[in-house]
Motif scaffolding. Structure first.
Motif, PDB file in Angstrom:
ATOM      1  N   ILE A  60       0.804  -1.235   0.059  1.00  0.00           N
ATOM      2  CA  ILE A  60       0.034   0.060   0.004  1.00  0.00           C
ATOM      3  C   ILE A  60       0.945   1.282   0.019  1.00  0.00           C
ATOM      4  O   ILE A  60       0.676   2.343  -0.655  1.00  0.00           O
ATOM      5  CB  ILE A  60      -0.870  -0.033   1.250  1.00  0.00           C
ATOM      6  CG1 ILE A  60      -1.880  -1.150   1.011  1.00  0.00           C
ATOM      7  CG2 ILE A  60      -1.615   1.343   1.480  1.00  0.00           C
ATOM      8  CD1 ILE A  60      -2.976  -1.584   2.176  1.00  0.00           C
ATOM      9  N   ASN A  61       1.899   1.325   0.723  1.00  0.00           N
ATOM     10  CA  ASN A  61       2.823   2.482   0.849  1.00  0.00           C
ATOM     11  C   ASN A  61       3.539   2.659  -0.517  1.00  0.00           C
ATOM     12  O   ASN A  61       3.600   3.948  -0.824  1.00  0.00           O
ATOM     13  CB  ASN A  61       3.904   2.196   1.997  1.00  0.00           C
ATOM     14  CG  ASN A  61       4.756   3.490   2.184  1.00  0.00           C
ATOM     15  OD1 ASN A  61       4.163   4.396   2.290  1.00  0.00           O
ATOM     16  ND2 ASN A  61       6.040   3.382   2.290  1.00  0.00           N
ATOM     17  N   ASN A  62       3.777   1.642  -1.218  1.00  0.00           N
ATOM     18  CA  ASN A  62       4.628   1.585  -2.398  1.00  0.00           C
ATOM     19  C   ASN A  62       3.496   2.294  -3.493  1.00  0.00           C
ATOM     20  O   ASN A  62       3.939   3.342  -4.494  1.00  0.00           O
ATOM     21  CB  ASN A  62       5.144   0.287  -2.885  1.00  0.00           C
ATOM     22  CG  ASN A  62       6.083  -0.222  -2.229  1.00  0.00           C
ATOM     23  OD1 ASN A  62       6.844   0.561  -1.484  1.00  0.00           O
ATOM     24  ND2 ASN A  62       6.135  -1.547  -2.251  1.00  0.00           N
ATOM     25  N   ILE A  63       2.341   1.782  -3.389  1.00  0.00           N
ATOM     26  CA  ILE A  63       1.370   2.150  -4.300  1.00  0.00           C
ATOM     27  C   ILE A  63       0.802   3.780  -4.133  1.00  0.00           C
ATOM     28  O   ILE A  63       0.949   4.554  -5.029  1.00  0.00           O
ATOM     29  CB  ILE A  63      -0.125   1.283  -4.252  1.00  0.00           C
ATOM     30  CG1 ILE A  63       0.009   0.102  -4.676  1.00  0.00           C
ATOM     31  CG2 ILE A  63      -1.356   1.982  -5.064  1.00  0.00           C
ATOM     32  CD1 ILE A  63      -1.080  -0.866  -4.284  1.00  0.00           C
ATOM     33  N   LEU A  64       1.005   4.135  -2.995  1.00  0.00           N
ATOM     34  CA  LEU A  64       0.825   5.495  -2.668  1.00  0.00           C
ATOM     35  C   LEU A  64       1.718   6.468  -3.129  1.00  0.00           C
ATOM     36  O   LEU A  64       1.763   7.707  -3.576  1.00  0.00           O
ATOM     37  CB  LEU A  64       0.435   5.857  -1.080  1.00  0.00           C
ATOM     38  CG  LEU A  64      -0.922   5.235  -0.590  1.00  0.00           C
ATOM     39  CD1 LEU A  64      -0.751   5.238   0.987  1.00  0.00           C
ATOM     40  CD2 LEU A  64      -2.130   6.176  -0.901  1.00  0.00           C
ATOM     41  N   LYS A  65       3.179   5.974  -2.912  1.00  0.00           N
ATOM     42  CA  LYS A  65       4.384   6.854  -3.397  1.00  0.00           C
ATOM     43  C   LYS A  65       4.475   6.974  -4.840  1.00  0.00           C
ATOM     44  O   LYS A  65       4.966   7.773  -5.157  1.00  0.00           O
ATOM     45  CB  LYS A  65       5.336   6.157  -2.786  1.00  0.00           C
ATOM     46  CG  LYS A  65       5.453   6.129  -1.290  1.00  0.00           C
ATOM     47  CD  LYS A  65       6.935   5.883  -0.693  1.00  0.00           C
ATOM     48  CE  LYS A  65       7.041   6.201   0.837  1.00  0.00           C
ATOM     49  NZ  LYS A  65       8.557   5.989   1.380  1.00  0.00           N
ATOM     50  N   MET A  66       3.870   5.834  -5.654  1.00  0.00           N
ATOM     51  CA  MET A  66       4.007   6.049  -6.850  1.00  0.00           C
ATOM     52  C   MET A  66       2.830   6.556  -7.650  1.00  0.00           C
ATOM     53  O   MET A  66       2.866   6.658  -8.924  1.00  0.00           O
ATOM     54  CB  MET A  66       4.102   4.414  -7.460  1.00  0.00           C
ATOM     55  CG  MET A  66       4.629   4.245  -8.691  1.00  0.00           C
ATOM     56  SD  MET A  66       4.914   2.737  -9.593  1.00  0.00           S
ATOM     57  CE  MET A  66       6.367   2.234  -8.706  1.00  0.00           C
TER      58      MET A  66
END
Length: 515
Positions: A431-437
């Protein structure tokens, strides 16, 4: 290892803790795997009874003996060949019982050295055969019982019997060695060091009977198993041409053993994976993913799955054989274990480079992975979580956006309240990666997370006992869900030169305000 030159930097940017491809790719060492821990796995290591018709005592070989153990031992040393043979047969019958054979009693009786000496009686092949059978059954027991056979000096004599002119004696020696080799790496390497591999492989020829060849294939499996330590590299190089030959056999039992042998070799690290690749067996291994026999399918899935735990280049060897075309069927297989292993395989592909991630997308496998993320079996959901999370590290923005468009957010968030700490960590990372991208789409992503109840779950994880989880949960809330909200001026307290004025009629908690 990612071939994308920016992969390392990107993984460190998008993850709470930087992860490289070695960490993202996972061999089956972190948990007990059901595919290995089944009845066949135990059975394949050691076998006990030879078919009854192979006995030299054809009239009533299945009837238990009436002789006492003491009498058997006494007669086993008789100078009269018929008396001695009858005693050795009686000992073998005791050991051929399916239920609780008295192995320890036979060992304690002192008969082991007598049985071993009988292996030298070249002028009496029937005696050799019966003694070898009895020793085979003793070696099929516990490690201590197997070791007793080894300590009695039987192994060099079994190797000697591999050159016997009598096929039943040869085959029984093969069987005995298989039981000893299957006991563990110490026994395996002891037998290897005595020079067993070359004469064993010599039996693989067009003239060998099918039952005999099945035993040879089973011994090869035992030679390949155990990775702490793995078999010597020289032995692996000796075995691989034989495995490349046997993978073309039409017998299912031989094929299953051959593929399991390859799966054990590919589970030994990247160097062994490379040896298997260089043997040119992979193009013949991959099509077995769609074989109608489930046992063979299972073994093939494990073998190719182990290969894709290696480098991107090694993974590509499997993908170049059109492996992904087999996965729509594997991901919809009626057996849950196949589903789980198939998703595990794909989680190691999504840990690769961006072209490998794209191959999974182009094969239309993402919706099937998400389906397993939704469905009931937790172990398969866990593998699906890894597959998605790895993709959020390895994939480029458009690839991650595609996964979001396929509806991954709600089922991903649903796993945030499971008890498995590893799964929660993997999902939160994703989830963190999706938000950062997300870039300009971050508000739409946060809205999806909030609407499916994900925000509440992330907020609660700020109190999680695991440090990595509560820190990452706090980071996500702080970065994406704590923007200043415009406040209604009518709700603000009135100000004066004395400062803020609160409503004197407001209810004050009995214990005062707490900050």
């Amino acid at each position: 290892m990612a071939t994308d030159p920016n992969a390392k930097g990107r993984s460190q940017l998008f993850k709470n803790k930087g992860k490289d491809s070695d960490e993202m790719r996972r061999r089956r060492t972190e948990e007990v795997v059901e595919l290995r821990k089944n009845k066949r796995e135990e059975h394949v290591r050691k076998r006990r009874n030879v078919p009854a018709q192979d006995s030299t005592d054809s009239e009533d070989n299945e009837k238990p003996t009436n002789q006492s153990l003491q009498t058997i031992v006494e007669n086993a040393t008789s100078a009269e060949p018929t008396v001695q043979l009858s005693a050795i047969q009686a000992a073998r019958k005791l050991l051929s019982s399916d239920r609780n054979p008295p192995i320890d009693d036979l060992i304690s009786s002192g008969i082991l050295p007598i049985l071993v000496q009988c292996l030298l009686k070249d002028d009496n092949p029937s005696l050799q055969f019966e003694a070898a059978w009895a020793l085979t059954n003793i070696a099929s027991g516990t490690s201590a019982q197997t070791q007793a056979v080894v300590n009695a000096g039987a192994v060099p004599l079994f190797l000697r019997l591999l050159h016997s002119q009598h096929q039943n004696v040869c085959e029984q020696a093969v069987w005995a060695l298989g039981n000893i080799i299957g006991d563990g790496p110490q026994c395996r390497d002891y037998v290897i060091n005595l020079g067993a591999v070359k004469p064993l492989l010599a039996f693989i020829n067009p003239n060998i009977p099918l039952a005999f060849l099945r035993n040879v294939a089973w011994v090869i499996v035992n030679l390949c198993r155990n990775k702490e330590p793995p078999p010597p590299a020289e032995t692996i190089q000796e075995l691989l041409p034989a495995l490349c030959q046997l993978i073309h056999h039409t017998d299912i039992n031989i094929l299953v053993d051959t593929v399991w042998a390859l799966s054990y070799l590919t589970d030994g690290g990247n160097e062994q994976i490379q040896m298997v690749i260089e043997s040119a067996v992979v193009p013949f291994l991959v099509p077995l993913l769609s074989h109608p026999d489930v046992k063979l399918q299972t073994a093939a899935l494990r073998a190719v799955g182990n290969i894709v735990t290696g480098t991107d280049e090694q993974t590509q060897q499997v993908l170049s054989c059109d492996a992904l075309s087999h996965f729509p069927a594997l991901l919809t297989h009626p057996k849950e274990k196949i589903n789980k292993e198939a998703v595990w395989f794909l989680s190691n592909i999504t840990a690769g480079n961006q072209s490998q991630v794209q191959a999974v997308i182009d094969a239309n496998l993402i919706p099937l992975i998400i389906h397993h993320l939704v469905r009931g079996d937790f172990q398969t959901q866990k593998e699906a979580a890894w597959a998605i999370s790895n993709l959020t590290i390895s994939g480029r923005k458009e690839q991650v956006a595609y996964v979001v468009e396929q509806g991954v957010i709600p089922p991903f968030c649903n796993l945030l309240n499971v008890k498995d700490t590893q799964v929660v960590n993997v999902v939160l990372d994703g989830i963190n990666n999706i938000l950062k991208m997300a870039g300009d789409e971050v508000d739409a992503i946060t809205q999806m997370i909030e609407e499916c109840g994900g925000l509440d779950k992330i907020e609660s994880l700020q109190n999680h006992e695991n440090e990595d989880i509560y820190k990452l949960a706090f980071e996500i809330i702080d970065h994406y869900f704590s923007a200043d909200v415009e406040e209604d001026p009518s709700l603000l307290p009135q100000t004066s030169c004395q400062g803020y004025q609160f409503d004197p009629n407001a209810e004050i908690p009995s214990q005062g305000f707490k900050f």
